[in-house]
Design an enzyme around this catalytic site. Structure first.
Site, PDB file in Angstrom:
ATOM      1  N   SER A  29       0.797  -1.165   0.049  1.00 39.83           N
ATOM      2  CA  SER A  29       0.170   0.106   0.040  1.00 39.83           C
ATOM      3  C   SER A  29       0.929   1.569  -0.102  1.00 39.83           C
ATOM      4  CB  SER A  29      -0.934  -0.142   1.031  1.00 39.83           C
ATOM      5  OG  SER A  29      -1.759  -0.979   0.994  1.00 39.83           O
ATOM      6  N   THR A  74      -4.912  -3.312   8.080  1.00 37.09           N
ATOM      7  CA  THR A  74      -4.694  -4.791   7.267  1.00 37.09           C
ATOM      8  C   THR A  74      -4.359  -5.871   8.324  1.00 37.09           C
ATOM      9  OG1 THR A  74      -3.354  -6.110   5.645  1.00 37.09           O
ATOM     10  CG2 THR A  74      -2.066  -4.439   6.894  1.00 37.09           C
ATOM     11  N   LYS A  78      -8.261  -6.325  10.740  1.00 38.10           N
ATOM     12  CA  LYS A  78      -9.349  -5.909   9.864  1.00 38.10           C
ATOM     13  C   LYS A  78     -10.757  -6.219  10.622  1.00 38.10           C
ATOM     14  CE  LYS A  78      -7.937  -6.355   5.178  1.00 38.10           C
ATOM     15  NZ  LYS A  78      -8.252  -7.111   3.843  1.00 38.10           N
ATOM     16  N   ASN A  99     -11.400  -2.394   6.185  1.00 43.70           N
ATOM     17  CA  ASN A  99      -9.936  -2.130   5.568  1.00 43.70           C
ATOM     18  C   ASN A  99      -9.628  -0.762   5.482  1.00 43.70           C
ATOM     19  OD1 ASN A  99     -11.325  -1.555   3.163  1.00 43.70           O
ATOM     20  ND2 ASN A  99      -9.964  -2.664   1.960  1.00 43.70           N
ATOM     21  N   ASP A 115     -12.835  -3.930  -0.392  1.00 48.09           N
ATOM     22  CA  ASP A 115     -12.385  -5.145  -1.145  1.00 48.09           C
ATOM     23  C   ASP A 115     -13.220  -5.691  -1.901  1.00 48.09           C
ATOM     24  OD1 ASP A 115      -9.678  -5.396   0.387  1.00 48.09           O
ATOM     25  OD2 ASP A 115     -10.643  -6.514   1.941  1.00 48.09           O
ATOM     26  N   ALA A 142     -13.845 -19.994   1.750  1.00 46.86           N
ATOM     27  CA  ALA A 142     -14.887 -19.321   2.502  1.00 46.86           C
ATOM     28  C   ALA A 142     -14.052 -18.516   3.740  1.00 46.86           C
ATOM     29  CB  ALA A 142     -15.852 -20.381   3.318  1.00 46.86           C
ATOM     30  N   GLY A 143     -13.171 -17.816   3.486  1.00 41.84           N
ATOM     31  CA  GLY A 143     -12.498 -17.119   4.496  1.00 41.84           C
ATOM     32  C   GLY A 143     -13.114 -15.467   4.222  1.00 41.84           C
TER      33      GLY A 143
HETATM   34  P1  ATR Z   1      -8.831 -14.656   3.814  1.00 42.72           P
HETATM   35  O1  ATR Z   1      -9.147 -13.954   5.089  1.00 42.72           O
HETATM   36  O2  ATR Z   1      -7.457 -14.135   3.018  1.00 42.72           O
HETATM   37  O3  ATR Z   1      -9.558 -15.248   3.169  1.00 42.72           O
HETATM   38  P2  ATR Z   1      -8.728 -17.150   5.535  1.00 42.72           P
HETATM   39  O4  ATR Z   1      -9.740 -16.576   6.303  1.00 42.72           O
HETATM   40  O5  ATR Z   1      -7.443 -17.764   6.198  1.00 42.72           O
HETATM   41  O6  ATR Z   1      -8.027 -15.981   4.665  1.00 42.72           O
HETATM   42  O7  ATR Z   1      -9.115 -18.195   4.385  1.00 42.72           O
HETATM   43  C1  ATR Z   1      -8.458 -18.768   3.616  1.00 42.72           C
HETATM   44  C2  ATR Z   1      -8.891 -19.882   2.630  1.00 42.72           C
HETATM   45  O8  ATR Z   1      -8.341 -20.496   1.924  1.00 42.72           O
HETATM   46  C3  ATR Z   1     -10.246 -20.736   3.425  1.00 42.72           C
HETATM   47  O9  ATR Z   1     -11.226 -20.769   2.298  1.00 42.72           O
HETATM   48  C4  ATR Z   1      -9.152 -21.840   3.486  1.00 42.72           C
HETATM   49  O10 ATR Z   1      -9.927 -23.089   3.593  1.00 42.72           O
HETATM   50  P3  ATR Z   1     -10.661 -23.592   5.204  1.00 42.72           P
HETATM   51  O11 ATR Z   1     -11.394 -23.031   5.669  1.00 42.72           O
HETATM   52  O12 ATR Z   1     -10.828 -24.900   4.914  1.00 42.72           O
HETATM   53  O13 ATR Z   1      -9.117 -23.440   5.976  1.00 42.72           O
HETATM   54  C5  ATR Z   1      -8.438 -21.943   2.211  1.00 42.72           C
HETATM   55  N1  ATR Z   1      -7.477 -22.642   2.360  1.00 42.72           N
HETATM   56  C6  ATR Z   1      -6.226 -22.444   3.134  1.00 42.72           C
HETATM   57  N2  ATR Z   1      -5.363 -23.665   2.700  1.00 42.72           N
HETATM   58  C7  ATR Z   1      -6.012 -24.323   2.326  1.00 42.72           C
HETATM   59  C8  ATR Z   1      -5.595 -25.847   1.568  1.00 42.72           C
HETATM   60  N3  ATR Z   1      -4.394 -26.155   1.895  1.00 42.72           N
HETATM   61  N4  ATR Z   1      -6.585 -26.656   1.151  1.00 42.72           N
HETATM   62  C9  ATR Z   1      -7.554 -25.902   0.728  1.00 42.72           C
HETATM   63  N5  ATR Z   1      -8.209 -24.751   1.249  1.00 42.72           N
HETATM   64  C10 ATR Z   1      -7.074 -24.101   1.830  1.00 42.72           C
END
Ligand code: ATR
Length: 288
Positions: A29, A74, A78, A99, A115, A142-143
């Site tokens: 940024s 960040t 957040k 953010n 975002d 789903a994060g």
């Molecule tokens: P962000 O806020 O950047 O979205 P996050 O909340 O940590 O980060 O979410 C990361 C995403 O990547 C999630 O959907 C995670 O799946 P899980 O909810 O099952 O943890 C996915 N992810 C990360 N590593 C993974 C892996 N090795 N295989 C499959 N999905 C993964």
């Protein structure tokens, strides 16, 4: 004698902003906002602000009291910033994270989340005739990023979101929290039936990023006109995008989401809606 060094000075009325994180050294940024400050000749500055978590809330208030125009927030703040804000935008509430913070003239701390805006604007810039209402979107992950993308797509009248995640429970929880019946959770891996009529396929997971495991997906059943995008931008062309491109699908990389999400903050703090250009992309990617 002319000075060969470009001199950047501030005045007594400079506008100040920055990015708060812990750590913050990885953040692009300052370089991104700094490029626009120089490009538009703004009397202002944008700083990296590393803040230890225990000092976070007090530091936000201190920046307001010091006359800052606002800050980006960040990882890992957040969500923590939510409770520090006096007011939240509707989209920040729905995304569940902030953010972009602006300090109002009367001292209020206003929280926004840009975002989802960045996600949509990146696709619009790359595919000008994109119509988000034209068909289902398949979302991997789903994060926090997924939530921003889903909320933004629903706001663009996307008719159906097919959501899948390694941890299915998290996908169900996210769907329940957003509470829109256009979201369908796909249990297990995405299959041909989910892909064959999709308008958009989005990876919101960290898979495919440098240092992370590969994203494994079979695109054989993907429609030819599905637009494929990835929020990962290191590498710029992820395996997902390379695979999709090789099939003839249109692909959009994730760097633009980062660049476009920064526009509303710059606009609020410095008064100009900045433009995302290929020169900016190169500058942000180039080593310091
Ligand atoms: P962000 O806020 O950047 O979205 P996050 O909340 O940590 O980060 O979410 C990361 C995403 O990547 C999630 O959907 C995670 O799946 P899980 O909810 O099952 O943890 C996915 N992810 C990360 N590593 C993974 C892996 N090795 N295989 C499959 N999905 C993964």
């Amino acid at each position: 004698m002319s000075n060969p060094v470009a001199i950047h000075t501030l005045s007594g009325i400079s506008r100040l902003a920055g990015v708060m994180g812990w750590p913050v050294s990885h953040s692009k940024s300052p370089r991104l906002q700094g490029y626009w400050l120089a490009k538009y000749g703004v009397d202002g500055s944008y700083m990296p602000l590393p803040v230890a978590p225990e000092n976070f809330a007090a530091s936000v208030r201190a920046l307001r009291d010091l006359g800052f125009a606002g800050v980006n927030v960040t990882i890992p703040f957040k969500q923590a910033v939510f409770t520090v804000c006096d007011e939240l935008s509707d989209r920040a509430k729905r995304i569940g994270a902030v953010n972009t913070v602006t300090f109002s003239a009367d001292g209020k701390i206003l929280g926004d989340n840009t975002d989802g805006f960045g996600f949509i604007e990146n696709l619009r810039q790359s595919v000008p005739d994109i119509d988000f209402s034209s068909g289902p979107a398949v979302i991997l992950g789903a994060g926090g990023a997924s939530r921003a993308v889903i909320v933004a797509l629903l706001d663009e009248n996307c008719p159906q979101i097919r959501l899948t995640n390694r941890t299915a429970k998290r996908a169900h929880n996210l769907a329940d929290e957003i509470g829109d019946d256009r979201i369908t959770v796909v249990n297990g891996p995405i299959g041909d039936a989910d892909l064959c009529d999709a308008s958009l396929l989005v990876n919101t997971t960290s898979l495919g990023m440098v240092g992370q495991p590969a994203l494994e997906i079979d695109l054989a059943g993907l429609a030819q006109n599905t637009i494929v995008t990835d929020i990962v931008y290191a590498p710029l062309k992820t395996d997902l995008l390379l695979q999709a491109e090789a099939r003839g699908n249109q692909v959009v990389d994730g760097l633009g989401m980062l660049l476009h999400q920064a526009r509303p903050g710059f606009h609020k703090w410095f008064g100009i809606d900045p433009v995302v250009t290929s020169a900016l992309r190169e500058f942000v990617l180039s080593p310091v």
